[in-house]
Scaffold this motif. Sequence first.
Motif, PDB file in Angstrom:
ATOM      1  N   THR A 101       0.845  -1.194   0.000  1.00 27.50           N
ATOM      2  CA  THR A 101       0.000   0.000   0.000  1.00 27.50           C
ATOM      3  C   THR A 101       0.878   1.240   0.000  1.00 27.50           C
ATOM      4  OG1 THR A 101      -1.713  -1.191   1.225  1.00 27.50           O
ATOM      5  CG2 THR A 101      -1.875   1.198   1.167  1.00 27.50           C
ATOM      6  N   VAL A 102       0.649   2.133  -0.958  1.00 25.87           N
ATOM      7  CA  VAL A 102       1.408   3.387  -1.035  1.00 25.87           C
ATOM      8  C   VAL A 102       0.427   4.533  -1.225  1.00 25.87           C
ATOM      9  CG1 VAL A 102       3.470   2.278  -1.990  1.00 25.87           C
ATOM     10  CG2 VAL A 102       1.739   3.186  -3.545  1.00 25.87           C
ATOM     11  N   SER A 103       0.835   5.716  -0.804  1.00 31.08           N
ATOM     12  CA  SER A 103       0.005   6.916  -0.949  1.00 31.08           C
ATOM     13  C   SER A 103       0.848   8.066  -1.478  1.00 31.08           C
ATOM     14  CB  SER A 103      -0.623   7.306   0.397  1.00 31.08           C
ATOM     15  OG  SER A 103      -1.510   6.311   0.851  1.00 31.08           O
ATOM     16  N   SER A 104       0.176   8.973  -2.146  1.00 33.97           N
ATOM     17  CA  SER A 104       0.799  10.196  -2.659  1.00 33.97           C
ATOM     18  C   SER A 104      -0.271  11.273  -2.656  1.00 33.97           C
ATOM     19  CB  SER A 104       1.332   9.965  -4.082  1.00 33.97           C
ATOM     20  OG  SER A 104       0.265   9.919  -5.003  1.00 33.97           O
ATOM     21  N   THR A 140      -4.190   6.747  -3.402  1.00 35.29           N
ATOM     22  CA  THR A 140      -3.657   5.587  -2.693  1.00 35.29           C
ATOM     23  C   THR A 140      -3.778   4.347  -3.588  1.00 35.29           C
ATOM     24  OG1 THR A 140      -4.286   6.489  -0.550  1.00 35.29           O
ATOM     25  CG2 THR A 140      -3.901   4.117  -0.651  1.00 35.29           C
ATOM     26  N   ALA A 165      -3.397   0.044  -3.531  1.00 34.05           N
ATOM     27  CA  ALA A 165      -3.199  -1.239  -2.855  1.00 34.05           C
ATOM     28  C   ALA A 165      -2.909  -2.261  -3.940  1.00 34.05           C
ATOM     29  CB  ALA A 165      -4.431  -1.630  -2.055  1.00 34.05           C
ATOM     30  N   ARG A 208       4.252   2.490  -6.447  1.00 34.30           N
ATOM     31  CA  ARG A 208       4.216   3.948  -6.582  1.00 34.30           C
ATOM     32  C   ARG A 208       4.228   4.362  -8.065  1.00 34.30           C
ATOM     33  NH1 ARG A 208       4.673   7.138  -2.562  1.00 34.30           N
ATOM     34  NH2 ARG A 208       5.613   5.506  -1.254  1.00 34.30           N
ATOM     35  N   LEU A 266       0.750   3.916  -9.435  1.00 36.68           N
ATOM     36  CA  LEU A 266      -0.139   4.993  -8.993  1.00 36.68           C
ATOM     37  C   LEU A 266       0.116   6.269  -9.788  1.00 36.68           C
ATOM     38  CD1 LEU A 266      -2.275   5.924  -6.891  1.00 36.68           C
ATOM     39  CD2 LEU A 266      -0.355   6.529  -5.386  1.00 36.68           C
ATOM     40  N   TYR A 311      -8.164   7.435  -6.465  1.00 42.15           N
ATOM     41  CA  TYR A 311      -7.824   8.840  -6.670  1.00 42.15           C
ATOM     42  C   TYR A 311      -8.957   9.718  -6.125  1.00 42.15           C
ATOM     43  CZ  TYR A 311      -4.341   6.918  -9.871  1.00 42.15           C
ATOM     44  OH  TYR A 311      -3.291   6.204 -10.414  1.00 42.15           O
TER      45      TYR A 311
END
Length: 585
Positions: free
Chosen positions: A9-12, A16, A18, A34, A37, A60
Motif C-alpha cells: 500500500t502506497v500513498s501520494s 492511494t 493497494a 508507486r 499509482l 484517486y
Amino acid sequence: MARQRLVTTVSSPAGTAAVVGWADSVHDRQAGARALLDAFDRPGAEPPLPTGDFAAVLVYRDRVLLMRDAQARIPLFFRESGGRVSAVSTAARSLGHPAELERRYFCRCLTGNMAQPHTELSPFAGVHRVLGGEVVELSVTGRLRGRSVLRARRPCDPPASPDGPGPGAAGQDLRQALEQAVGRRLGRTTACHVSGGTDSTSVALLAARLLAEGEDPDADLILLAGRFDGGELAGERPYLEEAVDAVRRLAPAARPVIVEADDVADFDDFEHHAGDSDEPHAHAFRAPFWNRLHAVAAELGCDILLTGCGADPVVDTNPLHLHRLARSGRLRELTRQARAHAATSERGVREIVGTHVVRPALPLAAERFARLVHRGTVLGGLGNFTRPPWLRPEFARAHGYRSASIAESRFVFGSRPEQSLYDAANYLAAPDPLSWRYAQQNGFFLSHPFLDPEVVATMRRLPAEVTMRAGRSKAVLREAMADLLPPRIHGRTAKIPFNDLYVRGLRAHGDELIDLCRSARHPLIAEMFDVDTLCRAVREAQWGMGDSYSWDRVNCSLALVVWLERLGDRRSAVPGAVVPVRACF
C-alpha cells in the motif's frame, strides 16, 4: 496478507494504491506500486501496463481504478448491480452468495482444458472478473464508468534483418529476454523449482548467475525439487542431480532442498484441494505434488517460487505454423515440413496434418467426427470443446454451452492459430489457482519467467524457419542456454511425463471419486450432470481408456462436483482469503 508482504500500500498527493503481488520488480515492490499509482494519475490516461504479477486498486480523488496485469496470475473480482459496484475482492466467494450461481459460467468452465479461467464470468451471479490487462474505472461512489483492456509495456525489439533473425541471433534475443524476466522476479529469498528438464534448469541457472553477479550478499537461492525413487519418474533423478550440481557451480551458496515424493499421487486429498478453492480448479487433481513443494518453500521463508511452466507452448516448436502454410497456399512446403516432423516422431504425416491444420480450422467438426469414429465408450474421441456425454443436453442448451464451446475454440485457435497459441499459453498449465489458494498462508506466489511478456514477444516475432527444426525440441532455448546447461540436459530430447502420478492416483482413488459423485447432494449437480455417465467416464479413465484430452474433461467435472458440494461448508473457506483486498463504496 499485508503482514506477509503480499499487499503493498502506497500513498501520494494524487491518491492511494493497494497492490497484491508486484509490478516491475519483486525486489522493490514499493517502487513498483508507486510507479503504477503515478502512471494513472491523469484522468483518461492509458499507459502500458508494467510487467508483473499483480492485481491493484487505485483510489484517486475523482475515480477508482481496478486492474490486473496482462498475465492475470492474481484474481480480482467486483460485485455489481444496476451499474454500481458495491465491493471488490480477490476472492469471488466473499462477494457472491452460494444460492445465486451463474450457470453460464459452468458451461464455459466445462469446455476447454485451461488451468485457470480467462473470461469475465464468475461462479456467482452479479460477481464479475477483472480480465488480464483490463482496467475498470469507477466513480468515487462506485458507479461503473467503463472497462478497457490495455496493452502491456512493449519490449524493446532488437534490430531485425529483412529475413528475420537467424538461429544464433534468435538464441541471443531469447537469452536476453529470459535473463530480464528472471531478474525482475528475484527476491531476498528466491526458490526455483528444479526437475532436471531444460526449462526449470534454465530458470535456476539464470537465477544463480544473476544472484552471483548481484550486489546483495544476503540474497538467498533455494533449489526446490521433488524426487521420486520408484516408478517411471525415478528416471529423472540423474538429470535432477546434474541440474543441481550445475547451479551450485555458479552459486555455491545455493541450498538444494530435496522433497521426497514417492508417496504422492494425483487426487490425494481431492475433496480438500478441489473443494476449498475460491472457484472450481480444473487441475486440482495435481495439487498434492505442488502443495508439498509449496509447504517446504513456506517453511524456508521464500519470497517467490520460480517455475519452468509455460516453456512448452512458448519456446518449443510451434507446429501450428503448418496452418499458416496451408492458409497461404504453400502446400509443397507444408508437405515437406510435415514429413520432416513425421520422420522424427512416432506420428504419421496424416496425423500431423490433421492435428495442426485440419483441427484448428474446424475444431468442433473434427471433434464430432472423432466421436463418431470412437463410438461405444464415454471417453472415446472426446476432445476439448464438444459437449461431454455426462453434461445433460437440456442444461447445455439452456445455459449456452454451444456458444461457450465456439468462443473457447476461437480463443485457443483464432484466425491465426500459430499466434493464438501464445495467448492461450498463459492459461494452459501454470498451477496458479493453487498458488493463490495458499498465498496468505505461505507468504509467496508462483511466478513463471517463460510467460513473461518479453519472452513471449521474442518468440512471437521469430520466423517459423528458426523455431521449427525437426527432431530438436526447443532449439532456440538450447542455443540461448548453450554456455550454461550441462551436456546431458542440453542434449536430452524427451522428459518423463507425470502420467505415473495420474495412473497411480486413479487406481488408488477411483472408487472414492465414483462414490463421491454418487453421494453428491447439491441440486445443481443432478441438474447439470448425468452422474451415472460421469461415473462410467471415471471408470474408463481408471482402466486407461481415453487420452489426455478426455481425461482433462473428467478432471474438470470432478473438481466441479466437489466444489459445489463444499460450497456451503464454512470449513471450506480459505482462512484469511475472504477479503485479501477489498474496497467498499
